[in-house]
Motif scaffolding. Sequence first.
Motif, PDB file in Angstrom:
ATOM      1  N   UNK A 139      31.514  -1.336  31.898  1.00 46.61           N
ATOM      2  CA  UNK A 139      32.536  -1.552  31.153  1.00 46.61           C
ATOM      3  C   UNK A 139      33.480  -2.639  31.418  1.00 46.61           C
ATOM      4  N   UNK A 140      33.336  -3.124  32.860  1.00 46.58           N
ATOM      5  CA  UNK A 140      34.153  -4.443  33.375  1.00 46.58           C
ATOM      6  C   UNK A 140      33.594  -5.671  32.980  1.00 46.58           C
ATOM      7  N   UNK A 141      32.203  -5.349  32.287  1.00 44.37           N
ATOM      8  CA  UNK A 141      31.743  -6.891  32.129  1.00 44.37           C
ATOM      9  C   UNK A 141      32.400  -7.445  30.839  1.00 44.37           C
ATOM     10  N   UNK A 142      32.548  -8.951  30.973  1.00 44.95           N
ATOM     11  CA  UNK A 142      33.111  -9.678  29.669  1.00 44.95           C
ATOM     12  C   UNK A 142      32.075 -10.666  29.329  1.00 44.95           C
ATOM     13  N   UNK A 143      32.221 -10.914  27.910  1.00 47.81           N
ATOM     14  CA  UNK A 143      31.363 -12.132  27.512  1.00 47.81           C
ATOM     15  C   UNK A 143      31.790 -13.469  27.867  1.00 47.81           C
ATOM     16  N   UNK A 144      33.133 -13.780  28.348  1.00 45.96           N
ATOM     17  CA  UNK A 144      33.674 -15.110  28.604  1.00 45.96           C
ATOM     18  C   UNK A 144      34.159 -15.275  29.966  1.00 45.96           C
ATOM     19  N   UNK A 145      34.638 -14.199  30.666  1.00 49.40           N
ATOM     20  CA  UNK A 145      35.184 -14.493  31.915  1.00 49.40           C
ATOM     21  C   UNK A 145      34.139 -14.038  32.936  1.00 49.40           C
ATOM     22  N   UNK A 146      33.556 -15.161  33.610  1.00 51.51           N
ATOM     23  CA  UNK A 146      32.637 -15.087  34.537  1.00 51.51           C
ATOM     24  C   UNK A 146      33.219 -14.917  36.070  1.00 51.51           C
ATOM     25  N   UNK A 147      34.642 -14.954  36.320  1.00 56.38           N
ATOM     26  CA  UNK A 147      35.220 -14.372  37.639  1.00 56.38           C
ATOM     27  C   UNK A 147      34.982 -13.036  37.473  1.00 56.38           C
ATOM     28  N   UNK A 148      35.394 -12.459  36.401  1.00 57.12           N
ATOM     29  CA  UNK A 148      35.327 -10.892  36.541  1.00 57.12           C
ATOM     30  C   UNK A 148      33.857 -10.490  36.597  1.00 57.12           C
ATOM     31  N   UNK A 149      32.983 -11.135  35.850  1.00 60.46           N
ATOM     32  CA  UNK A 149      31.559 -10.643  35.789  1.00 60.46           C
ATOM     33  C   UNK A 149      30.938 -10.801  37.200  1.00 60.46           C
ATOM     34  N   UNK A 150      31.332 -11.878  37.963  1.00 56.53           N
ATOM     35  CA  UNK A 150      30.597 -12.298  39.195  1.00 56.53           C
ATOM     36  C   UNK A 150      31.124 -11.087  40.292  1.00 56.53           C
ATOM     37  N   UNK A 151      32.440 -10.665  40.017  1.00 51.58           N
ATOM     38  CA  UNK A 151      32.908  -9.578  40.607  1.00 51.58           C
ATOM     39  C   UNK A 151      32.077  -8.346  40.480  1.00 51.58           C
ATOM     40  N   UNK A 152      31.869  -8.024  39.279  1.00 49.79           N
ATOM     41  CA  UNK A 152      31.004  -6.952  38.961  1.00 49.79           C
ATOM     42  C   UNK A 152      29.608  -7.020  39.465  1.00 49.79           C
ATOM     43  N   UNK A 153      28.838  -8.040  39.325  1.00 53.54           N
ATOM     44  CA  UNK A 153      27.733  -8.127  39.813  1.00 53.54           C
ATOM     45  C   UNK A 153      27.411  -8.159  41.121  1.00 53.54           C
ATOM     46  N   UNK A 154      28.472  -8.689  41.801  1.00 56.03           N
ATOM     47  CA  UNK A 154      28.309  -8.556  43.317  1.00 56.03           C
ATOM     48  C   UNK A 154      28.818  -7.333  43.871  1.00 56.03           C
ATOM     49  N   UNK A 155      29.480  -6.378  43.074  1.00 55.68           N
ATOM     50  CA  UNK A 155      29.525  -5.244  43.622  1.00 55.68           C
ATOM     51  C   UNK A 155      28.250  -4.309  43.220  1.00 55.68           C
ATOM     52  N   UNK A 156      27.804  -4.624  41.958  1.00 54.41           N
ATOM     53  CA  UNK A 156      26.291  -3.919  41.852  1.00 54.41           C
ATOM     54  C   UNK A 156      25.337  -4.160  42.856  1.00 54.41           C
ATOM     55  N   UNK A 157      25.117  -5.738  43.202  1.00 54.81           N
ATOM     56  CA  UNK A 157      24.228  -5.974  44.356  1.00 54.81           C
ATOM     57  C   UNK A 157      24.592  -5.214  45.487  1.00 54.81           C
ATOM     58  N   UNK A 158      25.680  -5.160  46.024  1.00 60.89           N
ATOM     59  CA  UNK A 158      26.297  -4.617  47.148  1.00 60.89           C
ATOM     60  C   UNK A 158      25.710  -3.087  47.195  1.00 60.89           C
ATOM     61  N   UNK A 159      25.522  -2.514  46.023  1.00 63.65           N
ATOM     62  CA  UNK A 159      25.231  -0.959  45.948  1.00 63.65           C
ATOM     63  C   UNK A 159      23.580  -0.772  45.982  1.00 63.65           C
ATOM     64  N   UNK A 160      22.972  -1.827  45.076  1.00 63.67           N
ATOM     65  CA  UNK A 160      21.557  -1.788  44.880  1.00 63.67           C
ATOM     66  C   UNK A 160      20.706  -2.560  45.893  1.00 63.67           C
ATOM     67  N   UNK A 161      21.111  -3.334  46.615  1.00 68.36           N
ATOM     68  CA  UNK A 161      20.301  -4.155  47.474  1.00 68.36           C
ATOM     69  C   UNK A 161      19.685  -3.200  48.467  1.00 68.36           C
ATOM     70  N   UNK A 162      20.353  -2.174  49.197  1.00 65.33           N
ATOM     71  CA  UNK A 162      19.851  -1.396  50.057  1.00 65.33           C
ATOM     72  C   UNK A 162      18.490  -0.538  49.361  1.00 65.33           C
ATOM     73  N   UNK A 163      18.273  -0.472  48.194  1.00 67.96           N
ATOM     74  CA  UNK A 163      17.056   0.020  47.803  1.00 67.96           C
ATOM     75  C   UNK A 163      15.707  -0.769  48.103  1.00 67.96           C
ATOM     76  N   UNK A 164      15.944  -1.882  48.774  1.00 65.21           N
ATOM     77  CA  UNK A 164      14.864  -2.951  48.918  1.00 65.21           C
ATOM     78  C   UNK A 164      14.123  -2.192  50.187  1.00 65.21           C
ATOM     79  N   UNK A 165      14.844  -1.608  51.207  1.00 59.55           N
ATOM     80  CA  UNK A 165      14.375  -1.264  52.529  1.00 59.55           C
ATOM     81  C   UNK A 165      14.286   0.251  52.681  1.00 59.55           C
ATOM     82  N   UNK A 166      14.396   0.986  51.571  1.00 60.69           N
ATOM     83  CA  UNK A 166      14.506   2.230  51.717  1.00 60.69           C
ATOM     84  C   UNK A 166      13.002   2.924  51.371  1.00 60.69           C
ATOM     85  N   UNK A 167      12.847   4.019  52.138  1.00 60.21           N
ATOM     86  CA  UNK A 167      11.527   4.848  51.783  1.00 60.21           C
ATOM     87  C   UNK A 167      11.641   5.585  50.714  1.00 60.21           C
ATOM     88  N   UNK A 168      10.507   5.764  49.796  1.00 60.92           N
ATOM     89  CA  UNK A 168      10.633   6.188  48.635  1.00 60.92           C
ATOM     90  C   UNK A 168      10.671   7.987  49.003  1.00 60.92           C
TER      91      UNK A 168
END
Length: 985
Positions: A139-168
């Motif tokens: 809900x925080x994503x916007x069509x034209x403000x990529x300062x905000x979008x980058x903050x959102x995506x960086x947050x998502x990456x900080x959460x999801x990147x741990x999946x790369x090294x986890x066991x199933x």
Amino acid sequence: MQATPETISALSTYLSSTVSPDAHARRSAEDSLRQGETQQGFLLIVLQLVKSNEVDMIVRQAGGVYFKNAVKRLWSGEEEIQIAPADKEAIKSQLVPIMISLGTSQTARLQSQIGEGLSHIATLDFPAEWEGLCDELINSLTPDNFVINNGVLATAHSIFKRWRSQFRTNELYSEINFVLSRFCQPYYQLFQHVDQLLQSPNPASLPPNSSLQLLSQTLILLVQLFHDLSSQDLPPFFEDHMDEFMGWLRKYLDWEREELKGDEDDEAPGPLQKIRASICEISELYAQKYSDVFTQLGTFVDGVWNMLTRIGAGTRDDVLVSRALRFLSVVVKMGNHKAMFQAPETLNAFCEKIILPNMAIRQHEEEMFEDDPMEYIRRDLEPSTESDTRRQAATEFTRALMELFEKEVTDIIKGYITALLQEYAKNPTDNWKSKDTAIYLLTSIASRGSTQQLGVTSTNVLVDVVEFFGQNVFADLQAAPGSVHPILTVDAIKFLHTFRNQLTKDQLVSVLPLLVQHLNSDNYVISSYAAITIERILFIKVERQALFTQADVRPFAENILMALFTNIEKGGTPEKIAENDYLMKCAMRVIITAKQSLVPSHEAILNRLVAIMGEISKNPSNPKFNQYCFESVSALIRFVCDGQPAALATFEGALFGPAQHILTNDVAEFIPYIFQILAQLLELHPPTSLPASYQALTGPLLNAQLWEQRGNIPALIRIWKACLQRGASTIVAAGQVQGLLGIFQRLVGSKINDVYAFELLQALFEFVPLDVMQPFSNTVFVLLLTRLQQKPSPQFNQSFVYFFAFVANLDTVGPDFLISVLEGVQPGLFGNLLSGVILSNTQKVTTRNRKLVEVGLVKMLTQSNKLFEDSLKQHWVSIFVSLLDLFTLPQDLTYAQQYAVDGGDLTELDPEEAGFQSSFSKLGASETVQRDYTAGIVDTKEYAIKELGRRSNEKPGVIPGLIEAAKGIEKDVVDGFVGYATQNG
């Protein structure tokens, strides 16, 4: 805690002091912050400081680091203080807005620190206790403000990147599916939108919050998230839109924007290099895991290959080259795409256009050799994903090709090696780089298998390593200083380092004196590589036995050590002295190998080590160097005192002063080492008396502040055990038993330290007279039972079982003491504890502890009078059946642990391989053989038969009836034991 101006000012001061060069100021600030943690709202104020643009950046950075570390300790850790539930909810509500607000280039490092904290929280709470997080991001994503979008995506990456090294696990897949069901569609739409914006013919026309630089950062994050979301399994949404996604990714391998490539003279990659490097990682992932649907693989191989031929020699492209070559290496190794590479012209092109250019030394590496030699060495010896060198990547690619085309690639590379050596021979002074490249090429095709610890373990039969060494390398190794380029001298030493296992012991012995000469070189890299190579040669094992003995190194051990110490001392400042841990690791290895042969020269060696220790204690900066330094001291004590026991006084005279200095000045990093050294020295004294110098320590060793540092506790317990063994009467007379029981009470409540609580308690019961311990025993057992009830854990249960058997095994205490104390606390408690905790965990005890537990149970059965009382007789039967189960059933492997033998073969000691612990690093050399409390008992089963027979004679007619009762529980097991006992008398 309220965010008043006074509170914020004080907190800002504490945070800025945590990065102060003054160690006392740092520790004082850290203590103040620890005290603040106990107050509700404290971490919220820290976040407020981090977020505020009005606050000094040093304070904000320190706050970000502190927040990350505090969250890891206190969100759901083992420390007694935990973050209050209300604070947790408040923090979670603020994290996404803060991450968005830190989405600028100026606050990127801050965002990274807060992101790590957020990632840790998400690991524990998401999605079950933070269900709204994903929707909040979308809900925080916007069509034209990529300062905000980058903050959102960086947050998502900080959460999801741990999946790369986890066991199933089922829980992990539930979490991923929860995210995919919400995130994929808006992610796809944003990717499509960003791609359209980036293809704009006039980037200058983009709106301010959608600039080319911002969009390039967005694309980096989108590509990283593609990797995160694909890392465990192929998302169905991605499979349905594979053509679009792969089309976008493939496009950006060819897409050119000079302004996104970064500064040509800068080592840091630009946005475009980061995008392409991530695309190479995704290509590698999909080639390995999803090759059946990755139909675009061929076009990605072509794209990466063509991209590599366009890349220049600048360092900004190094990580990209490394990732690209790793992708190609993976595809080659897969084998099922052999047709892509097998044409002779393709192999020739790979060698000429990729391998050869990336093997050559570059200007910045020459400059690093001269200007930053330590970094040159680390990059060469410790490759990492952040600092992969092109040479390492090209070598790995060469070896990948060799797996399928060994003869063809060997022949091609040999041709280049011959040509390069001929070029060198024409003008050795000017063409030294040709020989340097030739040696690297030879190394890449000669090695078929290697490890960082052992060097090359198997070689290419088409290459004669020893012959090449004799014809092209040995001359550089023995050349007079200055007669060949120093990098060629390093190449010669490194060749020995790499192929040490391919040379015989006689050959290695013959070159060791040359390496010793190179230790005295004025060139930092040459002398360091000589030390590194000597250390690894001395580490060589043949059938787990050290290849080199003390007799082999006796002629030059002292010379090596003195040369090493001289090189270390050249640093001048504490930080520079401790910079080169390779030198101190070599000193440690020489001492461990030379052993008692150092007795004649040990005082000179000890004095140099103590001087170095004194300098680095002024500002400890390199944990590896510290560990090797103290291991060296500890090993010297061990071997010299073994060969000359009278030397103990020399060591104490040299070390007590520095130890007192370190303790007085509260050098926190060194205190655990000092206590281990002091314990080692004390353990070398006879076990019958406590020397006065150690008696003086017992009072200060009860100081509560010492026990607050987690890293001190294992070493403090060890030294107290040694003191109790030698001077229990002195400790009792000084009234210190109650102080020790206070420490026990403190430790037993902690899941981290409870094992040390048991070690201390066991020593108290073993060495302190029982009449002294008797008045405290009820309280001790109430504390143990309270912990069992309130905070049970498998480790605590097993420690309790061992403690119970340990006390039962002590002739001065025995089983009836245990029964009396427990029944005194509460009638029937002994039986409840026996069935609920002790006997239910005996099968889980480790192999190391099993014998003592068996003997403890035997003594319960054969030395207790109380167990023959009518109210307790049924427990005799239960103990007997559990003992037979220990004899007949295998150990519960869920709880099995592998233990190194304390005081074992020190040639195996490699602290770096074992890994460093931030809180406590054990000195392997200081460890003594652990006491065997059952040394007189060879076979516990035979011992049980003998003792039961003795007890049966003492209690005629009683034990046969109890054994008969046991048959009602496990008839076959009891019959088997009785039959065995009958056959064996």
